[in-house]
Design an enzyme around this catalytic site. Structure first.
Site, PDB file in Angstrom:
ATOM      1  N   LYS A 152      51.720  56.637 109.401  1.00  0.00           N
ATOM      2  CA  LYS A 152      52.867  56.526 108.482  1.00  0.00           C
ATOM      3  C   LYS A 152      54.058  57.332 109.028  1.00  0.00           C
ATOM      4  O   LYS A 152      54.384  57.235 110.201  1.00  0.00           O
ATOM      5  CB  LYS A 152      52.448  56.953 107.073  1.00  0.00           C
ATOM      6  N   GLY A 210      46.017  56.810  99.193  1.00  0.00           N
ATOM      7  CA  GLY A 210      46.582  58.154  99.015  1.00  0.00           C
ATOM      8  C   GLY A 210      46.237  58.823  97.701  1.00  0.00           C
ATOM      9  O   GLY A 210      46.815  59.857  97.364  1.00  0.00           O
ATOM     10  N   GLU A 243      43.060  46.715 101.010  1.00  0.00           N
ATOM     11  CA  GLU A 243      43.468  48.050 100.578  1.00  0.00           C
ATOM     12  C   GLU A 243      43.917  47.994  99.116  1.00  0.00           C
ATOM     13  O   GLU A 243      45.065  47.637  98.827  1.00  0.00           O
ATOM     14  CB  GLU A 243      44.641  48.553 101.414  1.00  0.00           C
ATOM     15  N   HIS A 292      51.685  45.945 104.520  1.00  0.00           N
ATOM     16  CA  HIS A 292      51.129  47.149 103.887  1.00  0.00           C
ATOM     17  C   HIS A 292      51.741  47.306 102.493  1.00  0.00           C
ATOM     18  O   HIS A 292      52.920  47.002 102.291  1.00  0.00           O
ATOM     19  CB  HIS A 292      51.436  48.373 104.757  1.00  0.00           C
ATOM     20  N   SER A 319      42.052  55.941 100.928  1.00  0.00           N
ATOM     21  CA  SER A 319      41.371  57.227 100.700  1.00  0.00           C
ATOM     22  C   SER A 319      40.057  57.387 101.450  1.00  0.00           C
ATOM     23  O   SER A 319      39.110  57.968 100.928  1.00  0.00           O
ATOM     24  CB  SER A 319      41.164  57.452  99.193  1.00  0.00           C
TER      25      SER A 319
END
Ligand code: PGA
Length: 241
Positions: A12, A166, A160, A88, A203
Site C-alpha cells: 500500500k 485492516g 477480500e 482493490h 487481516s
C-alpha cells in the site's frame, strides 16, 4: 517446497524511503517466484530483478497519452512488473473505480502480459444480509462477461471481504472455503473455464495463517499490513517450509 501457493504482499502506501530500504534488505533473502511484492509505485525500480516477483498496486485504464499521474501497463511491464492488483476495495471506495474501469485495467494488463489479480469482496452490510454470493457474482460478471475465455484463464481472483481488510477480523475457515468454492463455480459455470486460482486476503497474520492453510479451495494469499514487517518472512515460512 510444500506447495505452489501464491503469496502477494500489498505494501500500500505504508513506507517512506528509509523504511523501504530496510524492507528491501529484509526481503533480499527471498528466492521464490511464487512470492509477489507490490510496493508503492515510485519504489518499483528498487524491487525488480530479485528472487521474488513484483506487482503494481494499480494501473491506468488508458494505453498511453495525456493522463497526468497515471502509470500504463506497458510502462510497468518494461520495468519488470509481472502482476497488477486490480479492483482493490480501497481503489473502488476512495477512487471510485467501477467495474467498467476494472475491466479496462484487466485488458491493459493482459495485453502486455501482466497477470491481473482481480480483487472482489462484499461490504459488511452485504455480509450481514447474506448477500455475499450475489455481490461476488455481480462483480465477476460485470467484468468477465466482456472478456474472452482465454483472457479469463489468465486472471487470478482475490477474495477480500471489505470488512476483513485492516480490521483484524476474518471470516471463519468454513466461510472462506465456501466462498472460494463459489467463486470458482461462478467462473467455471458461466465462462466455461476449467479452473481458476483464488487467493484470500483480509487481516492475514501469524496468528491465523496456519488455520487458513487447511482451506483446500484457496490457492494463495493477499497480505497487506503483515507483509510490511518481519512478520512477512514468518508467514512465508508457514506457507512454504
Ligand atoms: P490487510 O490488507 O492484510 O492489512 O487486511 C489486505 C489487503 O488490503 O490486500
Amino acid at each position: 517446497m510444500k506447495n505452489n501457493k501464491l503469496v502477494v504482499g500489498n505494501l500500500k502506501m505504508y513506507m517512506d524511503k528509509e523504511a523501504t530500504i530496510r524492507y528491501l534488505n529484509l526481503v533480499s533473502k527471498i528466492e521464490n517466484p511464487n512470492v509477489v511484492i507490490c510496493p508503492t509505485s515510485i519504489y518499483l525500480p528498487y524491487f525488480v530483478n530479485h528472487g521474488y516477483q513484483v506487482g503494481i498496486q494499480n494501473i491506468a485504464t488508458a494505453k498511453f497519452g495525456a493522463y497526468t499521474g497515471e502509470i500504463s501497463a506497458m510502462q510497468a511491464k518494461e520495468l519488470g512488473v509481472s502482476y497488477a492488483l486490480i479492483g482493490h476495495s480501497e481503489r473502488r471506495e476512495y477512487f471510485h473505480e467501477t467495474s467498467d474501469m476494472i475491466l479496462e485495467k484487466i485488458k491493459r494488463s493482459l495485453e502486455v502480459g501482466i497477470r491481473p489479480i482481480f480483487c472482489i469482496g462484499e461490504a459488511l452490510d452485504d455480509y450481514k444480509n447474506g448477500k455475499t454470493k450475489d455481490v461476488l457474482k455481480d462483480q465477476i460478471r460485470e467484468v468477465c462477461e466482456h472478456l474472452t475465455k482465454e483472457q479469463i484463464e489468465h486472471i487470478i481472483f482475490a477474495y477480500e471481504p471489505v470488512w476483513a481488510i485492516g480490521t483484524g477480523i476474518t471470516p471463519t475457515k468454513e466461510e472462506i472455503d465456501e466462498i472460494a468454492s463459489e467463486i470458482k463455480k461462478i467462473v467455471v459455470e458461466n465462462f466455461r473455464i476449467s479452473m481458476i486460482p483464488v487467493l484470500y486476503g483480509g487481516s492475514i497474520k501469524e496468528a491465523n495463517i496456519a488455520n487458513l492453510e487447511s482451506i483446500t479451495n484457496i490457492d494463495g494469499y493477499l497480505i497487506g499490513k503483515a507483509a510490511t514487517t518481519e512478520e512477512f518472512i514468518r508467514l512465508l515460512e508457514v506457507v512454504y517450509i
